[in-house]
Motif scaffolding. Structure first.
Motif, PDB file in Angstrom:
ATOM      1  N   ARG A   1     100.905 -22.290 102.596  1.00 46.25           N
ATOM      2  CA  ARG A   1     100.502 -23.223 101.329  1.00 46.25           C
ATOM      3  C   ARG A   1      99.777 -22.089 100.564  1.00 46.25           C
ATOM      4  O   ARG A   1     100.071 -22.391  99.082  1.00 46.25           O
ATOM      5  CB  ARG A   1      99.554 -24.267 101.554  1.00 46.25           C
ATOM      6  CG  ARG A   1     100.394 -25.541 102.450  1.00 46.25           C
ATOM      7  CD  ARG A   1      99.071 -26.764 102.466  1.00 46.25           C
ATOM      8  NE  ARG A   1      98.694 -27.120 101.144  1.00 46.25           N
ATOM      9  CZ  ARG A   1      97.787 -27.824 101.034  1.00 46.25           C
ATOM     10  NH1 ARG A   1      96.975 -28.568 101.970  1.00 46.25           N
ATOM     11  NH2 ARG A   1      97.505 -28.105  99.923  1.00 46.25           N
ATOM     12  N   ARG A   2      98.732 -21.455 100.952  1.00 49.88           N
ATOM     13  CA  ARG A   2      98.232 -20.406 100.146  1.00 49.88           C
ATOM     14  C   ARG A   2      99.198 -19.356  99.590  1.00 49.88           C
ATOM     15  O   ARG A   2      99.049 -19.040  98.420  1.00 49.88           O
ATOM     16  CB  ARG A   2      97.277 -19.671 100.937  1.00 49.88           C
ATOM     17  CG  ARG A   2      96.128 -18.628 100.205  1.00 49.88           C
ATOM     18  CD  ARG A   2      95.489 -17.848 101.388  1.00 49.88           C
ATOM     19  NE  ARG A   2      94.422 -17.324 100.528  1.00 49.88           N
ATOM     20  CZ  ARG A   2      94.605 -15.914 100.183  1.00 49.88           C
ATOM     21  NH1 ARG A   2      95.531 -15.292 100.301  1.00 49.88           N
ATOM     22  NH2 ARG A   2      93.690 -15.342  99.424  1.00 49.88           N
TER      23      ARG A   2
ATOM     24  N   ILE B   1     102.438 -19.925  99.048  1.00 49.52           N
ATOM     25  CA  ILE B   1     103.167 -20.617  97.844  1.00 49.52           C
ATOM     26  C   ILE B   1     102.169 -20.562  96.667  1.00 49.52           C
ATOM     27  O   ILE B   1     102.874 -20.280  95.364  1.00 49.52           O
ATOM     28  CB  ILE B   1     103.713 -21.885  98.302  1.00 49.52           C
ATOM     29  CG1 ILE B   1     104.596 -21.662  99.503  1.00 49.52           C
ATOM     30  CG2 ILE B   1     104.255 -22.789  97.053  1.00 49.52           C
ATOM     31  CD1 ILE B   1     104.882 -23.024 100.063  1.00 49.52           C
ATOM     32  N   LYS B   2     101.029 -21.035  96.725  1.00 49.99           N
ATOM     33  CA  LYS B   2     100.243 -21.268  95.345  1.00 49.99           C
ATOM     34  C   LYS B   2      99.997 -19.783  94.827  1.00 49.99           C
ATOM     35  O   LYS B   2      99.528 -19.996  93.715  1.00 49.99           O
ATOM     36  CB  LYS B   2      98.777 -21.886  95.967  1.00 49.99           C
ATOM     37  CG  LYS B   2      98.871 -23.440  96.342  1.00 49.99           C
ATOM     38  CD  LYS B   2      97.518 -24.021  96.599  1.00 49.99           C
ATOM     39  CE  LYS B   2      97.824 -25.577  97.021  1.00 49.99           C
ATOM     40  NZ  LYS B   2      96.599 -26.165  97.196  1.00 49.99           N
ATOM     41  N   ASN B   3      99.915 -19.127  95.701  1.00 53.31           N
ATOM     42  CA  ASN B   3      99.413 -17.498  95.277  1.00 53.31           C
ATOM     43  C   ASN B   3     100.954 -16.777  94.814  1.00 53.31           C
ATOM     44  O   ASN B   3     100.660 -15.682  94.524  1.00 53.31           O
ATOM     45  CB  ASN B   3      98.896 -16.705  96.071  1.00 53.31           C
ATOM     46  CG  ASN B   3      97.874 -15.709  95.472  1.00 53.31           C
ATOM     47  OD1 ASN B   3      97.367 -15.721  94.324  1.00 53.31           O
ATOM     48  ND2 ASN B   3      97.612 -14.798  96.229  1.00 53.31           N
ATOM     49  N   GLN B   4     101.986 -17.283  94.364  1.00 53.67           N
ATOM     50  CA  GLN B   4     103.204 -16.857  94.230  1.00 53.67           C
ATOM     51  C   GLN B   4     103.040 -16.000  92.813  1.00 53.67           C
ATOM     52  O   GLN B   4     102.563 -16.640  91.856  1.00 53.67           O
ATOM     53  CB  GLN B   4     104.348 -17.898  94.085  1.00 53.67           C
ATOM     54  CG  GLN B   4     105.594 -17.022  93.933  1.00 53.67           C
ATOM     55  CD  GLN B   4     106.769 -17.847  94.069  1.00 53.67           C
ATOM     56  OE1 GLN B   4     106.657 -19.255  94.354  1.00 53.67           O
ATOM     57  NE2 GLN B   4     108.140 -17.451  93.731  1.00 53.67           N
TER      58      GLN B   4
ATOM     59  N   HIS C   1      97.451 -16.994  89.918  1.00 56.71           N
ATOM     60  CA  HIS C   1      96.069 -17.787  89.593  1.00 56.71           C
ATOM     61  C   HIS C   1      95.353 -18.335  90.847  1.00 56.71           C
ATOM     62  O   HIS C   1      94.165 -18.433  90.603  1.00 56.71           O
ATOM     63  CB  HIS C   1      96.731 -19.161  88.852  1.00 56.71           C
ATOM     64  CG  HIS C   1      97.196 -18.725  87.446  1.00 56.71           C
ATOM     65  ND1 HIS C   1      96.447 -18.146  86.475  1.00 56.71           N
ATOM     66  CD2 HIS C   1      98.447 -18.832  86.956  1.00 56.71           C
ATOM     67  CE1 HIS C   1      97.002 -17.913  85.598  1.00 56.71           C
ATOM     68  NE2 HIS C   1      98.281 -18.456  85.515  1.00 56.71           N
ATOM     69  N   HIS C   2      95.909 -18.426  91.964  1.00 54.30           N
ATOM     70  CA  HIS C   2      95.267 -19.190  92.874  1.00 54.30           C
ATOM     71  C   HIS C   2      93.832 -18.349  93.495  1.00 54.30           C
ATOM     72  O   HIS C   2      92.841 -18.926  93.659  1.00 54.30           O
ATOM     73  CB  HIS C   2      95.912 -19.051  94.185  1.00 54.30           C
ATOM     74  CG  HIS C   2      95.510 -19.935  95.517  1.00 54.30           C
ATOM     75  ND1 HIS C   2      94.844 -19.155  96.633  1.00 54.30           N
ATOM     76  CD2 HIS C   2      95.366 -21.343  95.628  1.00 54.30           C
ATOM     77  CE1 HIS C   2      94.490 -20.084  97.552  1.00 54.30           C
ATOM     78  NE2 HIS C   2      94.449 -21.475  96.932  1.00 54.30           N
TER      79      HIS C   2
ATOM     80  N   HIS D   1      91.067 -18.661  90.884  1.00 52.79           N
ATOM     81  CA  HIS D   1      90.598 -19.943  90.843  1.00 52.79           C
ATOM     82  C   HIS D   1      89.619 -20.335  92.288  1.00 52.79           C
ATOM     83  O   HIS D   1      89.278 -21.531  92.176  1.00 52.79           O
ATOM     84  CB  HIS D   1      91.508 -21.138  90.609  1.00 52.79           C
ATOM     85  CG  HIS D   1      92.275 -20.877  89.192  1.00 52.79           C
ATOM     86  ND1 HIS D   1      93.212 -21.588  88.736  1.00 52.79           N
ATOM     87  CD2 HIS D   1      91.660 -20.121  88.383  1.00 52.79           C
ATOM     88  CE1 HIS D   1      93.740 -21.236  87.550  1.00 52.79           C
ATOM     89  NE2 HIS D   1      92.705 -20.341  87.302  1.00 52.79           N
ATOM     90  N   THR D   2      89.657 -19.482  92.965  1.00 53.33           N
ATOM     91  CA  THR D   2      88.915 -19.881  94.330  1.00 53.33           C
ATOM     92  C   THR D   2      87.617 -19.542  94.267  1.00 53.33           C
ATOM     93  O   THR D   2      87.060 -18.555  93.880  1.00 53.33           O
ATOM     94  CB  THR D   2      89.666 -18.941  95.475  1.00 53.33           C
ATOM     95  OG1 THR D   2      90.806 -19.182  95.717  1.00 53.33           O
ATOM     96  CG2 THR D   2      88.507 -19.244  96.720  1.00 53.33           C
TER      97      THR D   2
END
Length: 237
Positions: free
Chosen positions: A104-105, A107-110, A130-131, A134-135
């Motif tokens: 999941r990380r 994919i979000k951090n693509q 973006h991931h 925004h963490t």
């Protein structure tokens, strides 16, 4: 050193070395987590040492309790087997959860690209993700602090089956010196072997270029731990 104590020490050292090298669960989780979490060598060594200490200490404590209560070796080995079963499933569960989180990380951090235009008419493409931006800091710290404790708990649950018989022998002979020597030698060899394999492997892996696989480092770590748990649980490694 008396001959029987010397032979006991050599036996403990040999069993500790073979037991550690033959069990990938003693080092693989630390290698992959150190890479994924970007732990320093010092932090990797410290976490490995503490987990190894907990791993040995729990079996030593169980053996001493067995001696004090007069419990037979066979019953203690059965209890150790139950602990091993629990630790194996815990390793599988941790690996599976971490694998899913890592995917999941990733994919979000693509990474994706934005086209920027300047007043002078020039343009350029800016690629970023973006991931990570925004963490929140406290979320990062919580995740970093939680992982070593999970590993420590799993290793405390994990048994050292070969240690029980060699601890029970000097205890049955009422040999305090033998008990101390066996425990110290077995524990030292086990932990030093863990540290040697983990640190050498981590150093080698850090030299390898990850490239695009870097984004999947957490997923790869989780998958490796999952497979390690499966091998321990179902293949008896």
């Amino acid at each position: 050193m008396p001959r029987d104590l010397y032979l006991l020490a050599v036996t403990a050292a040999s069993i500790g070395l073979i037991h550690t090298v033959a069990g990938p669960d003693h080092y693989l989780p630390f290698i992959v987590m150190a890479k994924a979490r970007k732990w320093s060598m010092a932090k990797t060594a410290w976490i490995t040492f503490l987990c190894g200490l907990g791993h040995i200490g729990s079996s030593v404590a169980l053996g001493l309790i067995g001696v004090a209560l007069g419990i037979a070796v066979s019953r203690l080995e059965g209890l150790e087997s139950s602990r091993g079963n629990l630790a194996g499933w815990a390793l599988i569960a941790f690996g599976l959860v971490y694998l899913v989180w890592g995917v999941r990380r990733a994919i979000k951090n693509q990474p994706h690209a934005h086209l920027h235009f300047h007043k002078d008419g020039s343009e350029h493409v800016h690629a970023h993700a973006h991931h990570d931006e925004h963490t929140h800091v406290h979320e990062r710290e919580q995740k970093v602090n939680l992982t070593p404790w999970i590993l420590f708990t799993i290793f405390v649950l994990g048994p050292c089956e070969p240690l029980i018989p060699i601890v029970m022998y000097p205890a049955a002979q009422h040999s305090t010196a033998g008990l101390i020597v066996v425990t110290a030698v077995f524990g030292s060899v086990t932990i030093l072997t863990m540290l040697g394999i983990v640190l050498l492997s981590s150093f080698g892996i850090n030299l390898l270029p990850m490239g695009k696989l870097e984004r999947y480092s957490h997923a790869l770590a989780g998958g490796s731990i999952l497979l390690c748990g499966v091998a321990i649980q179902f293949l008896g490694l």
